[in-house]
Design a protein around this motif. Sequence first.
Motif, PDB file in Angstrom:
ATOM      1  N   VAL A   1      -1.695 -69.209  12.802  1.00  0.00           N
ATOM      2  CA  VAL A   1      -1.515 -67.761  12.929  1.00  0.00           C
ATOM      3  C   VAL A   1      -2.904 -67.127  12.992  1.00  0.00           C
ATOM      4  O   VAL A   1      -3.573 -66.962  11.975  1.00  0.00           O
ATOM      5  N   GLY A   2      -3.349 -66.800  14.189  1.00  0.00           N
ATOM      6  CA  GLY A   2      -4.689 -66.265  14.374  1.00  0.00           C
ATOM      7  C   GLY A   2      -4.721 -64.755  14.310  1.00  0.00           C
ATOM      8  O   GLY A   2      -3.696 -64.082  14.174  1.00  0.00           O
ATOM      9  N   MET A   3      -5.921 -64.195  14.397  1.00  0.00           N
ATOM     10  CA  MET A   3      -6.128 -62.748  14.462  1.00  0.00           C
ATOM     11  C   MET A   3      -7.183 -62.458  15.513  1.00  0.00           C
ATOM     12  O   MET A   3      -8.245 -63.083  15.513  1.00  0.00           O
ATOM     13  N   THR A   4      -6.911 -61.516  16.389  1.00  0.00           N
ATOM     14  CA  THR A   4      -7.879 -61.151  17.425  1.00  0.00           C
ATOM     15  C   THR A   4      -9.097 -60.469  16.831  1.00  0.00           C
ATOM     16  O   THR A   4     -10.230 -60.744  17.220  1.00  0.00           O
ATOM     17  N   MET A   5      -8.873 -59.578  15.881  1.00  0.00           N
ATOM     18  CA  MET A   5      -9.953 -58.801  15.275  1.00  0.00           C
ATOM     19  C   MET A   5      -9.856 -58.959  13.765  1.00  0.00           C
ATOM     20  O   MET A   5      -8.784 -58.759  13.188  1.00  0.00           O
ATOM     21  N   PRO A   6     -10.946 -59.309  13.080  1.00  0.00           N
ATOM     22  CA  PRO A   6     -10.869 -59.689  11.667  1.00  0.00           C
ATOM     23  C   PRO A   6     -10.849 -58.493  10.716  1.00  0.00           C
ATOM     24  O   PRO A   6     -11.699 -58.355   9.834  1.00  0.00           O
TER      25      PRO A   6
END
Length: 451
Positions: free
Chosen positions: A47-52
């Motif tokens: 489960v990634g995130m484009t912007m942290p």
Amino acid sequence: MTLHAPAPTTPHGGPSLPQERRLVTAIPGPASQALLARKSDAVARGVGMTMPVFVAAAGGGVIVDVDGNSLIDLGSGIAVTSVGNADPGVVAAASAQLEQFTHTCFTVTGYEGYVEVAEALNRLTPGDFAKRTALFNSGAEAVENAVKIARSATRRSTIVAFDHAYHGRTSLTMALTAKSMPYKRGFGPFGAEVHRAPMSYPFRDGLSGAEAARIAIERIERQVETDEIAAVIIEPIQGEGGFVVPADGFLPALGDWARSHGIVVIADEVQTGFARTGAMFASEHFGFEPDLVVTAKGLAGGLPLSAVTGRAEIMDAAHAGGLGGTYGGNPVACAAALAAIAAFEDGLVDRAREIEAIALERLLAAQAGDARIGDVRGRGAMLAIELVDPATGRPDADLTKRVAAAVHAQGVVLLTCGTDGNVVRLLPPLAIGDDLLREALDILCAAIADA
């Protein structure tokens, strides 16, 4: 430090939230960094995130993170919050329904909201013919059900999808999706009986719509017998594949060919639907009348809801009890959808066209002075720039990553896409103000120039 003076709030979303870009920390700030560490320990790595950053509030054209940074939103949660993240009508409708009941399961005991949403979709989707609608939870789930319905209606099994397509992350929809990373790699085997045809991609193939359709149809007919094809599924403007806008004439020619062979035509309008492209549905731009239309994303103002809408005789082909699901057409999501639809019909189609005019003027001016901007394309508030190596014309994914990182650091939420990872896409909420939009465009164009 305030980087942009507060602008007037917009009619649809977050009137209590100042519409400004404001950076008080670096991106990500310390509070977001602490939550990122917790995410690493608690959430699956896939489960990634484009912007942290982590969000504390959002509305209109801004997202405020837990560090107090106010970011300009050019993503809309991937085209979901078209009416804004906190449209007052959506909030009021969902809140009122929450006080009545949250769930009964429509296939056990019904409620009016489900019927009202179905009636609205039957009225709004392209095509002047009798329609029926079934509601689900996500775009991928609705795509799977559209395929089920088409197979039931035709008693055939094969499905045709297109190059650069994206239709979801389930087993069947991964088979329909073209791009391997990050959507398919390592997750197979996928659903069977799927064939792929070339998409009209004017920037790359230079073909007319009629010629591109001829090539696609010939490819399909070489792969499979037409009497085995249940459906062709296509995004009228492709999403994850790069915001590819087909040449005029491509979609109608494809539709005419399909119907001449008894093949169901499915339009995946999950990303393009509900005023996003400056029409209620992107199919309208091309004179394209699909048999089935799949919707989700913008439908319910941020709540999970999706639908399949189409010709009554096709939709009714499935046996009683064959369609449904525990949460499909949740009453709170239906209430939100009715409020969102009212907002779309109250000027947001026109607003998408205004956003297009503002953005295209700025992006085309940047393209005129920079050969790395190979193409500027899209409709309404669904626009993209394709970045290339100016010497070869080849996709430049590294440049695209650098541009996105620079824009993120300046406090703008921006997404990339494309089969080759070289497309920057703009999906601002239709509730965004002009000044905020122009500021974000200036930051983007400066990032390209400086990359």
